[in-house]
Write an enzyme that holds these catalytic residues in place. Structure first.
Site, PDB file in Angstrom:
ATOM      1  N   GLU A 171       0.861  -1.184   0.000  1.00  0.00           N
ATOM      2  CA  GLU A 171       0.000   0.000   0.000  1.00  0.00           C
ATOM      3  C   GLU A 171       0.898   1.236   0.000  1.00  0.00           C
ATOM      4  OE1 GLU A 171      -3.381  -0.112   2.520  1.00  0.00           O
ATOM      5  OE2 GLU A 171      -3.832   2.020   2.257  1.00  0.00           O
ATOM      6  N   ARG A 172       0.621   2.133  -0.950  1.00  0.00           N
ATOM      7  CA  ARG A 172       1.428   3.346  -1.128  1.00  0.00           C
ATOM      8  C   ARG A 172       2.894   3.015  -1.386  1.00  0.00           C
ATOM      9  NH1 ARG A 172      -3.023   5.777  -2.351  1.00  0.00           N
ATOM     10  NH2 ARG A 172      -4.498   5.865  -0.623  1.00  0.00           N
ATOM     11  N   LYS A 293      -3.749   0.138  14.069  1.00  0.00           N
ATOM     12  CA  LYS A 293      -4.539   1.228  13.484  1.00  0.00           C
ATOM     13  C   LYS A 293      -5.989   0.882  13.800  1.00  0.00           C
ATOM     14  CE  LYS A 293      -5.779   3.187   8.940  1.00  0.00           C
ATOM     15  NZ  LYS A 293      -5.418   3.301   7.512  1.00  0.00           N
ATOM     16  N   GLU A 297     -10.171   4.972   9.204  1.00  0.00           N
ATOM     17  CA  GLU A 297     -10.387   4.626   7.801  1.00  0.00           C
ATOM     18  C   GLU A 297     -10.961   3.215   7.643  1.00  0.00           C
ATOM     19  OE1 GLU A 297      -6.537   5.499   6.020  1.00  0.00           O
ATOM     20  OE2 GLU A 297      -7.104   7.604   5.806  1.00  0.00           O
ATOM     21  N   ARG A 330      -1.674   3.800  16.954  1.00  0.00           N
ATOM     22  CA  ARG A 330      -1.648   5.000  16.097  1.00  0.00           C
ATOM     23  C   ARG A 330      -2.747   6.006  16.451  1.00  0.00           C
ATOM     24  NH1 ARG A 330      -2.072   4.178  10.489  1.00  0.00           N
ATOM     25  NH2 ARG A 330      -0.378   5.544   9.869  1.00  0.00           N
ATOM     26  N   ARG A 347     -10.671  18.093  10.413  1.00  0.00           N
ATOM     27  CA  ARG A 347      -9.862  16.872  10.542  1.00  0.00           C
ATOM     28  C   ARG A 347      -8.557  17.129  11.299  1.00  0.00           C
ATOM     29  NH1 ARG A 347      -7.956  13.055   5.478  1.00  0.00           N
ATOM     30  NH2 ARG A 347      -6.048  12.260   6.448  1.00  0.00           N
ATOM     31  N   ASP A 376      -2.102  14.671   7.042  1.00  0.00           N
ATOM     32  CA  ASP A 376      -1.674  13.384   6.490  1.00  0.00           C
ATOM     33  C   ASP A 376      -0.438  13.505   5.611  1.00  0.00           C
ATOM     34  OD1 ASP A 376      -1.593  10.772   5.826  1.00  0.00           O
ATOM     35  OD2 ASP A 376      -3.508  10.712   4.778  1.00  0.00           O
ATOM     36  N   GLU A 404       4.245   9.026  -0.725  1.00  0.00           N
ATOM     37  CA  GLU A 404       2.833   9.027  -1.111  1.00  0.00           C
ATOM     38  C   GLU A 404       2.387  10.383  -1.651  1.00  0.00           C
ATOM     39  OE1 GLU A 404       0.108   7.954   2.013  1.00  0.00           O
ATOM     40  OE2 GLU A 404      -1.645   8.322   0.762  1.00  0.00           O
ATOM     41  N   TRP A 544     -13.516  13.381   2.952  1.00  0.00           N
ATOM     42  CA  TRP A 544     -12.236  13.138   3.613  1.00  0.00           C
ATOM     43  C   TRP A 544     -11.737  14.274   4.508  1.00  0.00           C
ATOM     44  CZ3 TRP A 544     -10.482   8.308   3.683  1.00  0.00           C
ATOM     45  CH2 TRP A 544     -10.923   7.431   2.689  1.00  0.00           C
TER      46      TRP A 544
HETATM   47  O1  GCW Z   1      -3.286   8.743   4.105  1.00  0.00           O
HETATM   48  C1  GCW Z   1      -3.531   7.460   4.339  1.00  0.00           C
HETATM   49  C2  GCW Z   1      -3.022   6.611   3.207  1.00  0.00           C
HETATM   50  C3  GCW Z   1      -3.447   5.201   3.470  1.00  0.00           C
HETATM   51  C4  GCW Z   1      -2.839   4.763   4.803  1.00  0.00           C
HETATM   52  C5  GCW Z   1      -3.263   5.752   5.890  1.00  0.00           C
HETATM   53  C6  GCW Z   1      -2.638   5.447   7.237  1.00  0.00           C
HETATM   54  C7  GCW Z   1      -2.196   2.591   5.483  1.00  0.00           C
HETATM   55  O2  GCW Z   1      -3.535   7.105   1.997  1.00  0.00           O
HETATM   56  O3  GCW Z   1      -3.027   4.390   2.408  1.00  0.00           O
HETATM   57  O4  GCW Z   1      -3.214   3.475   5.127  1.00  0.00           O
HETATM   58  O5  GCW Z   1      -2.902   7.038   5.531  1.00  0.00           O
HETATM   59  O6  GCW Z   1      -1.632   6.057   7.554  1.00  0.00           O
HETATM   60  O7  GCW Z   1      -3.155   4.607   7.948  1.00  0.00           O
END
Ligand code: GCW
Length: 682
Positions: A171-172, A293, A297, A330, A347, A376, A404, A544
Site C-alpha cells: 500500500e502506497r 490502526k 479509515e 496510532r 480533521r 496526512d 505518497e 475526507w
Molecule cells: O493517508 C492514508 C493513506 C493510506 C494509509 C493511511 C494510514 C495505510 O492514503 O493508504 O493506510 O494514511 O496512515 O493509515
C-alpha cells in the site's frame, strides 16, 4: 486515503532482480579497510555477523582475521576487557569508556598509530560500530563516540500478503512488490530480506513492522496459522539486531478466536490476547510488539464498543508487557465520512481531540504513534500539536519515507529537511525542548522499499531511507550533512564536482516539490485515490475532510480560535498566538491557518496570488536545472543508475509542468487576477 483492497492473487515478480543495486554499501566499501589484520574479542551472536562483514569487506583485498591483538590493524572489542599488549588506539578507547560508560547500542571508534579500534559494551554496539566503519571509512586519528538518541528506531512496512490490482502488494508502495510476502504467504526465499536487514542495521534501524496497518483478512493470520513463517523473517532479522513487529487487527479475538465480541474490557478478550501473544513469543523470543490502526479509515476499534482508545490498547499492552514487548497505537483517528458542507468539523483537530483526554491512561509499554502533521503526510503541515501535549504518555513520531504525497518516487524529493523541521520544532518556543527530545516513544517511518532493483524505485529515493535511519539515531543532525554522507557512501571515490552536482539536485528538492504543488500549506490538491499529480478540486467535495475553500475572492482554511475551527488553540504559547495572528503566521503555513484574499501581502512582500504564480513557475525551472545537472553526470555515474534517473526526471518535468499549468490556470480563472509577469496561463 484508504482505498478498498480487493485481494486478487496473481503471479509474483521474482524476489531478487538480476542486478540489485548495493545502495550505500557498495562492494568498494571494504576497499579502505584494505588488506587489514582484524582482531575480534568478545561474545554474543552478533559477533558472527561482525566476522562475516569483515570477511566480505577485507578478504578480497588480502586482509584476514587474526587472534593476536598486538599485530592487528583493526580491533573490535565487545564488552570484554583487553590485554596490556593491545595497541594504543584500543587502550585509549577502553580508558574513555571506563570513565563514561557506553549504552547497549553505543560504540567508540578510535584511531592512533595506524590502528583503529571499535569498542562497545555489547555485541550489538560492536555491530553498529563495524557497520559505521564500513559505511564511513576509517576515522582520522582521534576518537568518535556514538550513542543513539533513542532506543526505538523503527520502520513500518505497509506490505500486504496479496496483490492489489493497482498498488501491487505494498500500500502506497512505489518500488515494486513486497520483499516479505507473495501470493498470500511469506516468501520462501528471504535472501533479499537479509540484504535489506544489513542495509537497515548499517543506519541503525532496530525494529521493523512487516505488514500493513490496514490488516486485511489473510494478514490477520500472521498472528496465528502463519506464525512459523513470520518466525522465519525474525530469524533473518536477528543477526542484524532487528526485532520484528506485527500490525494486528483489533478485532482478532472475533476473527481468529471466534469470540462473540472484541470489547476490550471483557476478561475473555484480555485472555485471548494473552494466549495469542504467548504463542508469538514461543515462536519469536525477541518479538518486538504490535502496531495498531484502530477506528481509522474503516479499521475496527474500541469505538464500536463505546470504549476509549486507552481501554482499547489495554489488553494488547498487558499481553505484551511480561515479554518486554511494546504496543505502537496510532493516533491517526478521524472522521472520514465528513460532510463537506459542514464547516465546523476540522480533521486537523482530530488526534488531539481524541487522545489528549486519555493522557496518562495508557500503560507504560504503549507509545501513541502520531503522524508528524495533523492532516496526512503533506509536503507542508504544522507539527501535530498532540506530539507536544501528551506529557504523561509515550509519543512516537511517525514520518513517511514512502513518497505518497511527495512524488511517488518518480520525483526527486529529499525529505531530510522536512523531517529536520519536525524534529527541531519546539512547542514552547526557543527555550523549550525540541520534538527530538520529547518523542519518548521513539521514531517510526513508513518504508519506501520493495522488490525494485534499486530497492526504492527511484535510485535517489535511497537517500530518504538512509536519512531516516541516520536521523532516528541522531535526530538533531544536520539533514544536509546526512545527504552528503549518503552521496559519499553511495558514489564512493567521485570528485567534488560530481558530489556537488548530486548535492545540488537533491538538497533543495523538497523545496522545489513544494513550489510546484499545493501552495502555502493548504495541502492535497492531488488526484483522489492515487495521490499523484494535480487535481485542485479533487478532494474539495469529498468526505475526507481535506478542503482548500478557494472562491473568487480568496483561499485557505480558517483554523483560528476567534473565527475558525479553533485548531490554532491546540498549541501552547507562543505558537497558538503566532498561528492565530495573520500578521505573525509564517508564510509557508498561512493557508493552513487562515482564509485570505488573493491580494493578501505575505511577509515576503508578494501577494498570495502572485506567490502562487511565481513559485509554480520557479518549481518547473528547478526541475529543468536538475535535468541539466544530471545530464552532465553521464559516464561518471554507473549507467544503470544514470539511465533510470534520467528517465524519471523526464516524468518529473512533465508532472511539474502539469501542476504548474493547472494551478496557475485554476487560480487565474477563479480570481481573474493576471500574473504580473505575463507568463502564459491557459
Ligand atoms: O493517508 C492514508 C493513506 C493510506 C494509509 C493511511 C494510514 C495505510 O492514503 O493508504 O493506510 O494514511 O496512515 O493509515
Amino acid at each position: 486515503m484508504a482505498t478498498s483492497h480487493p485481494t486478487t492473487t496473481t503471479t509474483t515478480a521474482p524476489a531478487s532482480p538480476t542486478v540489485e543495486h548495493p545502495a550505500w554499501l557498495p562492494a568498494e566499501a571494504g576497499r579502505h579497510l584494505g588488506g587489514e589484520r582484524v582482531h575480534i574479542a568478545g561474545t554474543g551472536p552478533l559477533l558472527e555477523t561482525v566476522r562475516a562483514e569483515f570477511d566480505r569487506a577485507i578478504a578480497a583485498y588480502g586482509g584476514c582475521i587474526v587472534d593476536d591483538v598486538a599485530t592487528a590493524g583493526i580491533v573490535v572489542i565487545a564488552g570484554a576487557g583487553t590485554s596490556a599488549d593491545a595497541p594504543s588506539a584500543v587502550r585509549d578507547a577502553i580508558d574513555a569508556t571506563a570513565t563514561d560508560s557506553l549504552s547497549d547500542e553505543g560504540y567508540l571508534l578510535s584511531s592512533r598509530d595506524g590502528v583503529t579500534a571499535v569498542v562497545a559494551a555489547t555485541d550489538r554496539g560492536a555491530l553498529y560500530g563495524v557497520l559505521d566503519l564500513l559505511r564511513s571509512g576509517r576515522p582520522a586519528n582521534g576518537m568518535r563516540r556514538e550513542e543513539p538518541a533513542h532506543g526505538i528506531r523503527m520502520l513500518d512496512h505497509w506490505d500486504n500478503l496479496t496483490k492489489h490490482p493497482v498498488m501491487g502488494t505494498v500500500e502506497r508502495g512505489y518500488a515494486g512488490d513486497s520483499i516479505f510476502f507473495a501470493d498470500g504467504d511469506v516468501r520462501a526465499d528471504l535472501d533479499r530480506v537479509a540484504r535489506y536487514a544489513r542495509l537497515l542495521a548499517s543506519i541503525g534501524i532496530n525494529r521493523v513492522a512487516i505488514n500493513n496497518v490496514n490488516v486485511h483478512q489473510t494478514a490477520t493470520e500472521l498472528l496465528a496459522g502463519k506464525l512459523p513463517d513470520v518466525a522465519r523473517i525474525a530469524d533473518v532479522f536477528r543477526p542484524w539486531g532487528i526485532r520484528l513487529h506485527l500490525s494486528v487487527n483489533f478485532a482478532s479475538p472475533t476473527i481468529l478466536g471466534g469470540l462473540e465480541s472484541a470489547d476490550p474490557v471483557l476478561p475473555e478478550v484480555f485472555e485471548w490476547w494473552r494466549v495469542a501473544t504467548d504463542r508469538v513469543y514461543a515462536a519469536i523470543p525477541d518479538f518486538g510488539g504490535y502496531v495498531v490502526k484502530a477506528d481509522s479509515e474503516g479499521q475496527p476499534g474500541p469505538f464500536s464498543y463505546g470504549r476509549t482508545h486507552a481501554e482499547g490498547a489495554a489488553p494488547l499492552a498487558a499481553a505484551l508487557e511480561p515479554h518486554g514487548g511494546i504496543l505502537n497505537w496510532r493516533a491517526f483517528v478521524y472522521n472520514h465520512h465528513q460532510d463537506w458542507r459542514d464547516r465546523s468539523t476540522d480533521r486537523a483537530r482530530a488526534a488531539y481531540d481524541h487522545f489528549l483526554p486519555l493522557d496518562g491512561e495508557f500503560a507504560d509499554n504503549v507509545a501513541v504513534q502520531v503522524k508528524y502533521g495533523p492532516m496526512d503526510f503533506q509536503v507542508r503541515e504544522p507539527i501535530s500539536p498532540i506530539i507536544g501535549a501528551m506529557t504523561q504518555t509515550r509519543v512516537a513520531v511517525e514520518l513517511q519515507v514512502t513518497q505518497e504525497y511527495t512524488g511517488h518516487q518518480k520525483h526527486v524529493c529529499y525529505l531530510g529537511p522536512l523531517w529536520s523541521e519536525v524534529l527541531n520544532f519546539r512547542f514552547g518556543g526557543d527555550a523549550s525542548p525540541p520534538v527530538a527530545d520529547i518523542a519518548t516513544g521513539g521514531f517510526v517511518a513508513v518504508s519506501n522499499v520493495g522488490t525494485s532493483e534499486f530497492w526504492t524505485g527511484h535510485p535517489l529515493a535511497q537517500a530518504n531511507l538512509y536519512a531516516f535511519g541516520r536521523l532516528s539515531w541522531h535526530p538533531l543532525a544536520d539533514s544536509i550533512a546526512v545527504l552528503d554522507e549518503w552521496i559519499r557512501a553511495t558514489f564512493p571515490g567521485r570528485d567534488s564536482t560530481t558530489h556537488d552536482a548530486i548535492h545540488s539536485i537533491m538538497a533543495g528538492s523538497w523545496a522545489s516539490y513544494e513550489k510546484y504543488t499545493a501552495p502555502l500549506g493548504v495541502g492535497f490538491m492531488v488526484n483522489p485515490g492515487n495521490h499523484y499529480g494535480p487535481s485542485v478540486d479533487g478532494y474539495e467535495y469529498t468526505p475526507w475532510g481535506t478542503y482548500h475553500f478557494a472562491d473568487r475572492d480568496g483561499i485557505g482554511v480558517d483554523r483560528t480560535v476567534s473565527t475558525g475551527t479553533g485548531f490554532a488553540g491546540q498549541y501552547p504559547s507562543p505558537w497558538r498566538e503566532r498561528f492565530e495572528s495573520l500578521a505573525d503566521c509564517p508564510d509557508e503555513l498561512v493557508l493552513f491557518f487562515h482564509h485570505v484574499a488573493y491580494g493578501h501581502v505575505l511577509h515576503s512582500g508578494s501577494t498570495v496570488i502572485q506567490h502562487i504564480y511565481d513559485t509554480h513557475w520557479a518549481g518547473v525551472e528547478d526541475v529543468a536545472r536538475m535535468q541539466e545537472t544530471w545530464a552532465g553526470l553521464a559516464g561518471v555515474i554507473d549507467a544503470q543508475t544514470h539511465e533510470r534517473v534520467t528517465a524519471l526526471l523526464v516524468e518529473q518535468a512533465r508532472s511539474a509542468r502539469e501542476w504548474c499549468d493547472q494551478i496557475r490556470t485554476y487560480f487565474f480563472r477563479k480570481s481573474g487576477i493576471a500574473d504580473a509577469t505575463g507568463r502564459p496561463i491557459y
